[in-house]
Write a protein that holds these residues in place. Structure first.
Motif, short mmCIF file in Angstrom:
data_model
loop_
_atom_site.label_atom_id
_atom_site.label_comp_id
_atom_site.label_asym_id
_atom_site.label_seq_id
_atom_site.Cartn_x
_atom_site.Cartn_y
_atom_site.Cartn_z
N GLN A 1 -6.13 2.31 -1.38
CA GLN A 1 -6.67 1.47 -0.57
C GLN A 1 -7.06 0.08 -1.24
O GLN A 1 -6.78 -1.07 -0.96
CB GLN A 1 -7.77 1.98 0.41
CG GLN A 1 -8.37 0.89 1.43
CD GLN A 1 -9.58 1.44 2.32
OE1 GLN A 1 -9.46 2.57 2.21
NE2 GLN A 1 -10.00 0.52 3.03
N ASP B 1 -8.88 -5.09 -0.71
CA ASP B 1 -8.63 -3.81 0.12
C ASP B 1 -7.12 -4.13 0.44
O ASP B 1 -6.74 -5.08 1.53
CB ASP B 1 -9.43 -3.79 1.32
CG ASP B 1 -9.13 -2.45 2.29
OD1 ASP B 1 -8.00 -2.05 2.10
OD2 ASP B 1 -9.80 -2.13 3.12
N GLU C 1 -4.74 -2.37 2.10
CA GLU C 1 -4.45 -1.67 3.22
C GLU C 1 -4.80 -2.60 4.38
O GLU C 1 -4.10 -2.67 5.54
CB GLU C 1 -4.95 -0.24 3.41
CG GLU C 1 -4.40 0.63 4.56
CD GLU C 1 -4.97 1.80 4.74
OE1 GLU C 1 -4.53 2.65 5.56
OE2 GLU C 1 -6.09 2.20 3.84
N HIS D 1 0.76 -1.05 -0.01
CA HIS D 1 0.15 0.14 0.02
C HIS D 1 0.76 1.22 -0.12
O HIS D 1 1.82 1.42 0.81
CB HIS D 1 -0.95 0.16 1.31
CG HIS D 1 -1.69 1.49 1.27
ND1 HIS D 1 -1.38 2.38 2.32
CD2 HIS D 1 -2.81 1.71 1.00
CE1 HIS D 1 -2.07 3.21 2.29
NE2 HIS D 1 -3.00 3.10 1.44
#
Length: 374
Positions: free
Chosen positions: A111, A127, A129, A107
């Motif tokens: 995101q 995702d 993150e 990351h």
């Protein structure tokens, strides 16, 4: 005796991916601080520039090469910056058909991303993150996220229904939003791999052409007396990898065996996607097959004790079963780790073997339960 006629990678004590030479055993520390012998089948990385994302096609994206430290400890990972205004942005690469694509991602300030497989016609949001798998685009795509240390994740993208012929990594603003978006953000990428097998194996670096890592094999012919012929005990501790077992169906995975140098006489531990077994073959006839449900634990500890009157199977501290209608294998003089003689192609171990112990005597039930306790 260990053999592998090619280089290969492994995760070392420092948590970094390193390359070891041809014929050198790989002690993997990914899931075990003590290290485990890593045994894998032959695989080819079909992506010819695994660490150079400037080779990928781009839409509303740019690639800055060799910007930060990658999972191998050197400064060779790329920054992909996306710049979109009410449209989409991606990098994409066509490659030979496969069912498993993987890459490492870190990351930066974006995101979400969406991984899409052409040929399969499906994708999934991720995702990166928070290591969360999001919603589907189409059907048939699977995503697994593996922690690779130092905020790197390995994304495993697999198909359950068709071959992937092109991989696209789209920018996304949220779960479900990747087209007609506006953002300026980026991610770090490294180590892309496309494999003909249907589950991921260790990373295979490439620099301009496809590279094949050959299979690992481990076998030892032992002196008389080491393997008990009328009574004895075999114990194996191994990594538990149900995802690989599922993809291997209908061919079971073999953790190891003691045998006579062929399939006719042996004890061996094996598993499928839901059960684990010990088999006893004598003179080419299967005399015992004891099975139990595959535990959910990350480690499997299994033991078989045998005499001329009974075979007992223990898994993770539990007596799983007993069989009294057997003939013992004849002339056992060989130990195979992660496979069994003449079963090298379809039934090899996929992962790490931590320990194998032989006793030339039958240990007691209490001792076997203690030995296999997790």
């Amino acid at each position: 005796d260990f053999s592998r006629a090619s280089k290969a990678t492994v995760i070392n004590k420092d948590g970094l991916i390193e390359t070891v030479g041809s014929g050198q055993p790989r002690i993997d520390y990914k899931d075990d601080s003590k290290g485990a012998l890593l045994l894998e089948p032959q695989r080819t990385n079909l992506i010819t520039y695994s660490e150079d994302f400037s080779q990928w096609g781009k839409l509303n994206s740019t690639v800055t090469s060799d910007l930060i430290t990658s999972p191998d400890g050197t400064q060779n990972s790329d920054l992909i910056n996306y710049n979109t205004s009410s449209n989409s942005g991606y990098i994409r690469l066509s490659h030979s058909a496969s069912q498993c694509v993987s890459f490492y991602v870190k990351h930066k300030d974006m995101q979400w991303l969406m991984v899409y497989g052409s040929g399969l016609g499906a994708g999934k949001f991720v995702d990166i993150e928070n290591s969360v798998v999001g919603s589907d685009v189409g059907s048939g795509a699977n995503i697994q996220i593996i922690d690779a240390g130092n905020d790197w994740k390995r994304i495993i993208f697999t198909s359950s229904s068709a071959n992937i012929t092109q991989t696209s990594i789209y920018a996304a603003t949220s779960d479900g939003s990747y087209s007609s978006i506006t953002l300026i953000a980026g991610v770090y990428l490294w180590g892309a791999q496309s494999e003909e097998g249907s589950y991921p194996t260790s990373y295979i670096p490439t620099q301009g052409s496809a590279v094949t890592r050959l299979a690992d094999t481990c076998r030892q012919t032992v002196p008389d007396g080491v393997i008990g012929q009328t009574e004895g005990t075999m114990f194996i501790e191994a990594e538990n990898n149900p995802i690989a077992y599922l993809f291997d169906a209908p061919n079971n995975v073999i953790f190891g065996s003691i045998n006579s140098g062929n399939y006719l006489n042996n004890f061996h531990f094996t598993t499928d996607s839901s059960n684990i077994y010990v088999y006893c073959n004598s003179g080419g006839t299967l005399y015992a097959a004891i099975g139990t449900n595959l535990p959910s634990s990350s480690i499997l500890k299994m033991a078989v004790t045998y005499t001329s009157s009974a075979i007992k199977f223990f898994v993770n501290g539990v007596l799983a079963g007993t069989d009294t209608s057997l003939n013992l294998p004849i002339g056992m003089n060989q130990i195979d780790v992660g496979h069994m003689n003449q079963q090298l192609t379809t039934q090899k171990m996929r992962g790490g073997i931590n320990k194998l112990i032989l006793f030339d005597k039958e240990i007691t039930e209490a001792e076997a339960i203690a030995l296999t306790q997790v």
